[in-house]
Design an enzyme around this catalytic site. Sequence first.
Site, PDB file in Angstrom:
ATOM      1  N   SER A 111      -0.486  -6.134  -1.260  1.00  0.00           N
ATOM      2  CA  SER A 111      -0.622  -6.277  -2.494  1.00  0.00           C
ATOM      3  C   SER A 111      -1.034  -7.962  -2.673  1.00  0.00           C
ATOM      4  O   SER A 111      -1.796  -7.818  -4.165  1.00  0.00           O
ATOM      5  CB  SER A 111       0.670  -5.316  -3.428  1.00  0.00           C
ATOM      6  N   HIS A 112      -0.706  -9.021  -2.533  1.00  0.00           N
ATOM      7  CA  HIS A 112      -0.633 -10.874  -2.767  1.00  0.00           C
ATOM      8  C   HIS A 112      -1.288 -11.183  -1.621  1.00  0.00           C
ATOM      9  O   HIS A 112      -1.337 -12.147  -1.156  1.00  0.00           O
ATOM     10  CB  HIS A 112       1.205 -10.784  -3.232  1.00  0.00           C
ATOM     11  N   ASP A 156       0.299  -2.826  -6.214  1.00  0.00           N
ATOM     12  CA  ASP A 156      -0.017  -1.800  -5.527  1.00  0.00           C
ATOM     13  C   ASP A 156      -0.231  -0.894  -5.954  1.00  0.00           C
ATOM     14  O   ASP A 156      -1.276   0.434  -5.617  1.00  0.00           O
ATOM     15  CB  ASP A 156       1.507  -1.531  -5.165  1.00  0.00           C
ATOM     16  N   ARG A 190      17.946  -1.098   7.098  1.00  0.00           N
ATOM     17  CA  ARG A 190      17.328  -2.014   6.992  1.00  0.00           C
ATOM     18  C   ARG A 190      17.820  -2.720   5.434  1.00  0.00           C
ATOM     19  O   ARG A 190      17.783  -2.716   5.248  1.00  0.00           O
ATOM     20  CB  ARG A 190      15.696  -1.415   6.698  1.00  0.00           C
TER      21      ARG A 190
HETATM   22  P1  NDP Z   1       8.935  -3.056  -2.834  1.00  0.00           P
HETATM   23  O1  NDP Z   1       9.285  -2.363  -3.837  1.00  0.00           O
HETATM   24  O2  NDP Z   1       7.738  -3.210  -2.270  1.00  0.00           O
HETATM   25  O3  NDP Z   1       9.864  -4.848  -2.685  1.00  0.00           O
HETATM   26  C1  NDP Z   1      10.763  -5.069  -3.069  1.00  0.00           C
HETATM   27  C2  NDP Z   1      11.805  -5.547  -1.789  1.00  0.00           C
HETATM   28  O4  NDP Z   1      12.919  -4.408  -2.072  1.00  0.00           O
HETATM   29  C3  NDP Z   1      11.327  -6.159  -1.143  1.00  0.00           C
HETATM   30  O5  NDP Z   1      12.339  -7.597  -1.098  1.00  0.00           O
HETATM   31  C4  NDP Z   1      11.677  -5.334  -0.156  1.00  0.00           C
HETATM   32  O6  NDP Z   1      12.068  -6.376   1.061  1.00  0.00           O
HETATM   33  C5  NDP Z   1      12.754  -4.539  -0.101  1.00  0.00           C
HETATM   34  N1  NDP Z   1      12.323  -2.949   0.423  1.00  0.00           N
HETATM   35  C6  NDP Z   1      11.674  -2.785   0.122  1.00  0.00           C
HETATM   36  N2  NDP Z   1      12.091  -1.541   1.066  1.00  0.00           N
HETATM   37  C7  NDP Z   1      13.492  -1.037   1.457  1.00  0.00           C
HETATM   38  C8  NDP Z   1      14.383  -0.681   2.155  1.00  0.00           C
HETATM   39  N3  NDP Z   1      14.335   0.279   2.343  1.00  0.00           N
HETATM   40  N4  NDP Z   1      15.267  -1.337   2.309  1.00  0.00           N
HETATM   41  C9  NDP Z   1      15.603  -2.096   1.986  1.00  0.00           C
HETATM   42  N5  NDP Z   1      15.026  -3.159   1.522  1.00  0.00           N
HETATM   43  C10 NDP Z   1      14.306  -2.693   1.000  1.00  0.00           C
HETATM   44  O7  NDP Z   1       8.366  -4.646  -3.839  1.00  0.00           O
HETATM   45  P2  NDP Z   1       7.369  -4.607  -5.568  1.00  0.00           P
HETATM   46  O8  NDP Z   1       6.355  -3.492  -5.848  1.00  0.00           O
HETATM   47  O9  NDP Z   1       8.204  -4.883  -6.797  1.00  0.00           O
HETATM   48  O10 NDP Z   1       7.027  -5.908  -5.336  1.00  0.00           O
HETATM   49  C11 NDP Z   1       5.448  -6.419  -4.681  1.00  0.00           C
HETATM   50  C12 NDP Z   1       5.386  -7.657  -4.583  1.00  0.00           C
HETATM   51  O11 NDP Z   1       4.415  -8.014  -6.379  1.00  0.00           O
HETATM   52  C13 NDP Z   1       6.381  -8.718  -4.840  1.00  0.00           C
HETATM   53  O12 NDP Z   1       5.989 -10.034  -3.824  1.00  0.00           O
HETATM   54  C14 NDP Z   1       6.531  -9.605  -6.171  1.00  0.00           C
HETATM   55  O13 NDP Z   1       7.079 -10.865  -6.553  1.00  0.00           O
HETATM   56  C15 NDP Z   1       4.718  -9.266  -6.007  1.00  0.00           C
HETATM   57  N6  NDP Z   1       4.693  -9.723  -8.019  1.00  0.00           N
HETATM   58  C16 NDP Z   1       3.962 -10.560  -8.637  1.00  0.00           C
HETATM   59  C17 NDP Z   1       3.747 -10.731  -9.835  1.00  0.00           C
HETATM   60  C18 NDP Z   1       3.464 -11.551 -10.037  1.00  0.00           C
HETATM   61  O14 NDP Z   1       3.686 -11.810 -11.869  1.00  0.00           O
HETATM   62  N7  NDP Z   1       3.492 -13.142  -9.962  1.00  0.00           N
HETATM   63  C19 NDP Z   1       4.719  -9.548 -10.401  1.00  0.00           C
HETATM   64  C20 NDP Z   1       4.859  -8.167  -9.698  1.00  0.00           C
HETATM   65  C21 NDP Z   1       4.945  -8.355  -8.641  1.00  0.00           C
HETATM   66  P3  NDP Z   1      10.125  -6.266   2.278  1.00  0.00           P
HETATM   67  O15 NDP Z   1       9.353  -7.207   1.589  1.00  0.00           O
HETATM   68  O16 NDP Z   1      11.228  -6.416   3.527  1.00  0.00           O
HETATM   69  O17 NDP Z   1       9.973  -4.387   2.500  1.00  0.00           O
HETATM   70  O1  PYC Z   2       1.146  -7.105  -9.109  1.00  0.00           O
HETATM   71  O2  PYC Z   2       2.158  -6.537 -11.068  1.00  0.00           O
HETATM   72  C1  PYC Z   2       1.322  -7.930 -10.038  1.00  0.00           C
HETATM   73  C2  PYC Z   2       1.354  -9.162 -10.071  1.00  0.00           C
HETATM   74  C3  PYC Z   2       0.811  -9.305 -11.576  1.00  0.00           C
HETATM   75  C4  PYC Z   2       0.721 -11.127 -10.790  1.00  0.00           C
HETATM   76  C5  PYC Z   2       1.070 -11.175  -9.838  1.00  0.00           C
HETATM   77  N1  PYC Z   2       1.204  -9.624  -9.484  1.00  0.00           N
END
Ligand code: NDP
Ligand code: PYC
Length: 333
Positions: free
Chosen positions: A43-44, A184, A299
């Site tokens: 996603s990034h 996502d 995990r």
């Molecule tokens: P996920 O829900 O995919 O994952 C969140 C965390 O939970 C990760 O550290 C992941 O580890 C862990 N995880 C996932 N599944 C499991 C499991 N079954 N057991 C244990 N740990 C687990 O991420 P999000 O969808 O919440 O976010 C995705 C990305 O989007 C993030 O990197 C976030 O920084 C980015 N984002 C950036 C924004 C911005 O403003 N810059 C805004 C919103 C999101 P692993 O990575 O190893 O799977």
């Molecule tokens: O995936 O929600 C997101 C996001 C916002 C800014 C960067 N990533």
Amino acid sequence: MRIGFDALVGLIAQAFQRHGCSAEVARIIARNMVTAEQDGAKSHGVFRIPAYLSSLDAGWVDGTAEPLVEDVAPGMLRGDGRNGFALPVLEQARPALMARARSNGIALLTVRNAHHFSAVWPDIESFAREGFIAMAMVNSMASVVPHGGHRKLYGTNPLGFAAPRGGGDPLVFDQASSALSNGDVQIAAREGQKLLPGSGVDRDGKPTTDPKAVLDGGALLSFGGYKGSSIGMMMEIMAAGLAGGRFSYEVDFSGHPGAATPNTAQTYIVIDPGRGAVTDFTLRMEALIAEIHDAGQERLPGDRRYANRREAMASGIPLTEDEYAMVRRYAED
Ligand code: NDP
Ligand code: PYC
């Protein structure tokens, strides 16, 4: 196909320079994006290239901005992205932030007026590799309805946490405060997948599992109901509130068609765990992790990424033919 880290960074940096970034900023953003792609943080990863570039083309973000980092207190640095990307500010502040954390036990960096459009684990993992605990708090553009509310207000506002272990890779989690990230949702829409119930609402505020309805005037919900909503609120306060940046609802793309990157704020906290009450923090980390595994959780957050990274380092970063063609098109056009 598979491609090497440096080769992919080179192509992406070329694209960013073509769209107005300085060589330094292009390199920083490209490395960050390839770091995400390498770990399977799709996603990034390269998926983000068009939105970054259209923000640059719209004149919404300054790809040549020189960050300002001010020394405001022994444990506090204050950054201003000057309407550039957030990552160059962190890069500039990183040595001072670690030096402050070593001398004070804790150091904090606020960043305002800066666009963060990536995952936050790459920002903090390296601090944990140097022996620090680190946290990243970022606010984004309005796309999440506060709990019980009727319009979007918070960003998807991620919280990242990293801590060193007794050996090997640090323990890192990085999670949006929404049920899922905007990235996502876009991927689900592209791939024709449904969202889990409770992830979002449509433009009329009705629950939906259709990602297109969320993107087309709808909104996301927080993870975990009111608890996640409070984390999203905290990110607004700790990032925008503390840094003097825009709240997510204050981001106004309307004068810049094509703009996509949020010009908001970030806060980073770096802690020397050696200043805590235990003689060896990493031993305590290992004790906790052993208990977590013993309790049945196999995990850990970060395990999936590290496994992808190891494979990519051995065999190259996997890209679909379409992704590779897109990267080349932007690099060469
Ligand atoms: P996920 O829900 O995919 O994952 C969140 C965390 O939970 C990760 O550290 C992941 O580890 C862990 N995880 C996932 N599944 C499991 C499991 N079954 N057991 C244990 N740990 C687990 O991420 P999000 O969808 O919440 O976010 C995705 C990305 O989007 C993030 O990197 C976030 O920084 C980015 N984002 C950036 C924004 C911005 O403003 N810059 C805004 C919103 C999101 P692993 O990575 O190893 O799977
Ligand atoms: O995936 O929600 C997101 C996001 C916002 C800014 C960067 N990533």
